[in-house]
Scaffold this active site. Structure first.
Site, mmCIF file in Angstrom:
data_model
loop_
_atom_site.group_PDB
_atom_site.id
_atom_site.type_symbol
_atom_site.label_atom_id
_atom_site.label_comp_id
_atom_site.label_asym_id
_atom_site.label_seq_id
_atom_site.Cartn_x
_atom_site.Cartn_y
_atom_site.Cartn_z
ATOM 1 N N HIS A 114 0.833 -1.208 0.000
ATOM 2 C CA HIS A 114 0.000 0.000 0.000
ATOM 3 C C HIS A 114 0.869 1.259 0.000
ATOM 4 O O HIS A 114 0.604 2.198 -0.739
ATOM 5 C CB HIS A 114 -0.932 0.004 1.221
ATOM 6 N N GLU A 127 3.840 -3.969 -12.613
ATOM 7 C CA GLU A 127 5.272 -3.745 -12.855
ATOM 8 C C GLU A 127 5.767 -4.676 -13.960
ATOM 9 O O GLU A 127 6.607 -4.306 -14.779
ATOM 10 C CB GLU A 127 6.065 -3.962 -11.550
ATOM 11 N N ASP A 173 -6.665 5.268 1.807
ATOM 12 C CA ASP A 173 -6.630 3.854 1.464
ATOM 13 C C ASP A 173 -8.009 3.189 1.553
ATOM 14 O O ASP A 173 -8.861 3.611 2.348
ATOM 15 C CB ASP A 173 -5.683 3.160 2.445
ATOM 16 N N SER A 205 2.856 -6.007 -8.451
ATOM 17 C CA SER A 205 3.782 -6.895 -9.175
ATOM 18 C C SER A 205 3.310 -7.132 -10.604
ATOM 19 O O SER A 205 4.096 -7.082 -11.548
ATOM 20 C CB SER A 205 3.920 -8.230 -8.442
ATOM 21 N N GLU A 250 -7.006 -10.252 -3.441
ATOM 22 C CA GLU A 250 -7.776 -10.323 -4.693
ATOM 23 C C GLU A 250 -6.943 -10.967 -5.802
ATOM 24 O O GLU A 250 -7.210 -10.822 -6.985
ATOM 25 C CB GLU A 250 -8.273 -8.925 -5.086
ATOM 26 N N GLN A 251 -5.897 -11.687 -5.397
ATOM 27 C CA GLN A 251 -4.923 -12.179 -6.376
ATOM 28 C C GLN A 251 -5.479 -13.175 -7.389
ATOM 29 O O GLN A 251 -4.998 -13.252 -8.524
ATOM 30 C CB GLN A 251 -3.715 -12.775 -5.624
HETATM 31 N N1 UDP Z 1 8.763 -5.624 -3.743
HETATM 32 C C1 UDP Z 1 10.099 -5.326 -3.914
HETATM 33 N N2 UDP Z 1 11.003 -6.257 -3.520
HETATM 34 C C2 UDP Z 1 10.661 -7.459 -2.960
HETATM 35 C C3 UDP Z 1 9.283 -7.739 -2.812
HETATM 36 C C4 UDP Z 1 8.354 -6.820 -3.228
HETATM 37 O O1 UDP Z 1 10.463 -4.251 -4.410
HETATM 38 O O2 UDP Z 1 11.545 -8.242 -2.640
HETATM 39 C C5 UDP Z 1 7.768 -4.595 -4.130
HETATM 40 C C6 UDP Z 1 7.169 -4.876 -5.499
HETATM 41 O O3 UDP Z 1 7.933 -4.278 -6.509
HETATM 42 C C7 UDP Z 1 5.789 -4.256 -5.348
HETATM 43 C C8 UDP Z 1 5.452 -4.422 -3.867
HETATM 44 O O4 UDP Z 1 6.691 -4.636 -3.207
HETATM 45 O O5 UDP Z 1 5.824 -2.886 -5.671
HETATM 46 C C9 UDP Z 1 4.561 -5.605 -3.578
HETATM 47 O O6 UDP Z 1 3.252 -5.276 -3.920
HETATM 48 P P1 UDP Z 1 2.245 -6.349 -4.506
HETATM 49 O O7 UDP Z 1 0.952 -5.649 -4.717
HETATM 50 O O8 UDP Z 1 2.811 -7.011 -5.680
HETATM 51 O O9 UDP Z 1 2.112 -7.458 -3.383
HETATM 52 P P2 UDP Z 1 1.862 -7.427 -1.787
HETATM 53 O O10 UDP Z 1 3.188 -7.281 -1.166
HETATM 54 O O11 UDP Z 1 0.943 -6.252 -1.508
HETATM 55 O O12 UDP Z 1 1.243 -8.754 -1.532
#
Ligand code: UDP
Length: 479
Positions: A17, A370, A120, A367, A386-387
């Protein structure tokens, strides 16, 4: 003289977030808006570092620290980020502390009088707080509009109540089939999260609107549906990570610094051919059990592909010693062929490297986006949140991925996946004609993403329209 628009950005205290929220605040600041990010004490130093850098570049962006009532809610002192919550059963207390932020937030609004509050999805109560100050509240979910709409259809029509396998009712585009096993636990049975989820959904239509970190062309059918059928106002301004160039050092994204030196990782990747390395990372919260990590190692080795694998560093325990041994041996055996990063990886930097040809992801929206932005196809391994919806968008709608076969929603640990399935999916995304097709499609989306954020692109236009509307609302309120 017109007054400068001032917006408060208030993220939930978790990496998935705060990362896009920081990007969002910078994006608005690059458009001449005064942005203020509200942070809890332990998150503030990292955010301040970013905002100071942005200030030096001439942008008006600031951080305000809000005291988090951890102890008052029954949590350990200083527990002001989900990372610090000692066990999952203490999450209700964390959300209790979040609700107790109503008064401190009101105090900040009273003192600083911003023109708008972007808060949020986990803070539905902020709509009411913003209304007390007669300012608009905008929701930022951090996910795509496909998933927002699909989740809302499941919530409204409850198809899982009558069937184990169902097609999302009244949904636009091709049929999207789901099983109850893929749904969030709080959708299937009433828990404390159900109310939060319902409140969050209901405030979407009550508040000023929704900012979406996606771009219109990626999911136009669902973007139109979200507005025309579900009645939400939405601005698609992403991918926001593309718009913060020069402010955020990609290796420093996220609160934690990368566990590997940026140049070490890049040097390793630079020695590899184009599209020859698969990247594996499951976001910031997923925490697979040891036996699952071993299956991943086995599957990767059997696939014969080169890889960069991010393994979350866990707290030390006696069990860990055994884990370390097999992991160390695996690392040694794979030297030159595979790079294991323990802890936090510079994900965006890795994905953008030409050597990366595929991404095994838990389907967190950041992810996925990105990966789309970097033009990299995905192997989808949804775990929770919500994956599973994000997986459907990637595999069935965008057709830039293959599923590994995870079929059960299970917070933190996910469905157990065998090495054979991992090996098969990795080969499928990395080699052969189908892999080429998916890669080409992903590259086309990456080009579209770049165009969307350029001057005159759809995301830039949405952002300008939103800022224009907020400015005129602010002027009317000031009169
Ligand atoms: N991320 C990162 N390095 C890591 C793990 C995650 O930079 O080793 C970043 C990734 O680029 C993304 C965020 O953390 O921007 C993870 O967000 P995402 O929505 O994919 O998953 P969540 O962590 O919320 O489950």
């Amino acid at each position: 003289m017109t007054q400068q628009l001032h917006i408060f950005f208030f993220p939930f205290m978790a990496h998935g977030h705060t990362i896009p929220f920081i990007d969002l605040a910078i994006l608005f600041a690059t458009k001449g808006v005064k942005s203020t990010i509200i942070a809890t004490p332990s998150n503030a130093p990292h955010i301040k570092k970013v905002t100071h850098k942005a200030n030096k570049l001439g942008y008006q962006i600031d951080t305000l620290v809000i005291k988090f009532p951890a102890v008052e809610a029954g949590l350990p002192d200083g527990c002001d980020d989900t990372d610090k919550v000692p066990s999952p059963d203490m999450m209700p207390k964390f959300f209790l502390a979040v609700e107790m932020l109503k008064q401190p937030l009101s105090d900040l609004l009273k003192q600083h009088r911003p023109h708008c509050l972007v808060a949020d999805m986990f803070f539905p109560w902020t709509t009411e707080v913003a209304a007390m100050f007669k300012i608009p509240r905008i929701v930022f979910h951090g996910t795509c509009v496909f998933s927002l709409s699909a989740m809302e259809h499941v919530r409204l029509y409850q198809p899982h109540k009558s069937k184990e396998t169902f097609t999302i009712p009244n949904f636009p585009g091709d049929d999207i089939n789901m099983t109850t096993a893929e749904l969030q636990d709080y959708v299937k049975q009433e828990t404390w999260r159900t109310k939060l989820f319902n409140d969050s959904k209901e405030t979407e239509s009550e508040c000023f609107g929704v900012i979406v970190n996606s771009f219109y062309e990626l999911e136009s059918v669902y973007a139109d549906h979200y507005t025309d059928f579900l009645g939400r106002r939405a601005w698609h301004v992403g991918p926001i990570s593309l718009s913060t160039k020069g402010v955020i050092n990609k290796a420093e994204r996220g609160k934690q610094y990368s566990s590997i030196e940026e140049h070490e990782c890049l040097k390793w990747l630079q020695s590899k051919d184009r599209n020859s390395v698969v990247y594996i990372c499951f976001g910031s919260t997923t925490n697979f059990v040891d036996s699952q990590l071993m299956e991943i190692a086995k599957g990767l080795e059997a696939s014969g592909q080169q890889f960069v694998w991010v393994v979350r560093k866990e707290k030390e325990s006696n069990d860990e010693k055994g884990k370390e041994n097999w992991l160390l041996e695996f690392e040694k055996r794979m030297e030159g062929k595979g790079l294991v990063i323990r802890g936090w990886a510079p994900q965006v930097l890795i994905l953008e490297n030409e050597a990366i040809g595929g991404f095994v992801t838990h389907c967190g929206w950041n992810s996925i986006l990105e990966s789309v932005t970097a033009g990299v196809p995905v192997i989808t391994w949804p775990v929770a949140a919500e994956q599973f919806y994000n997986e459907k968008l990637s595999v069935e709608v965008l057709k830039i991925g293959v599923g590994v076969g995870a079929r059960k929603w299970k917070r933190l640990v996910g469905d157990f996946v065998k090495s054979e399935a991992i090996e098969k999916a990795v080969k499928e995304i990395m080699v052969g004609e189908k892999a080429m097709e998916m890669r080409n499609r992903a590259k086309r989306f990456a080009d579209m993403a770049k165009k969307a954020v350029e001057d005159g692109g759809s995301s830039e236009s949405h952002l300008n329209a939103l800022i224009g509307e907020l400015s005129s609302t602010a002027m009317k309120t000031c009169k």
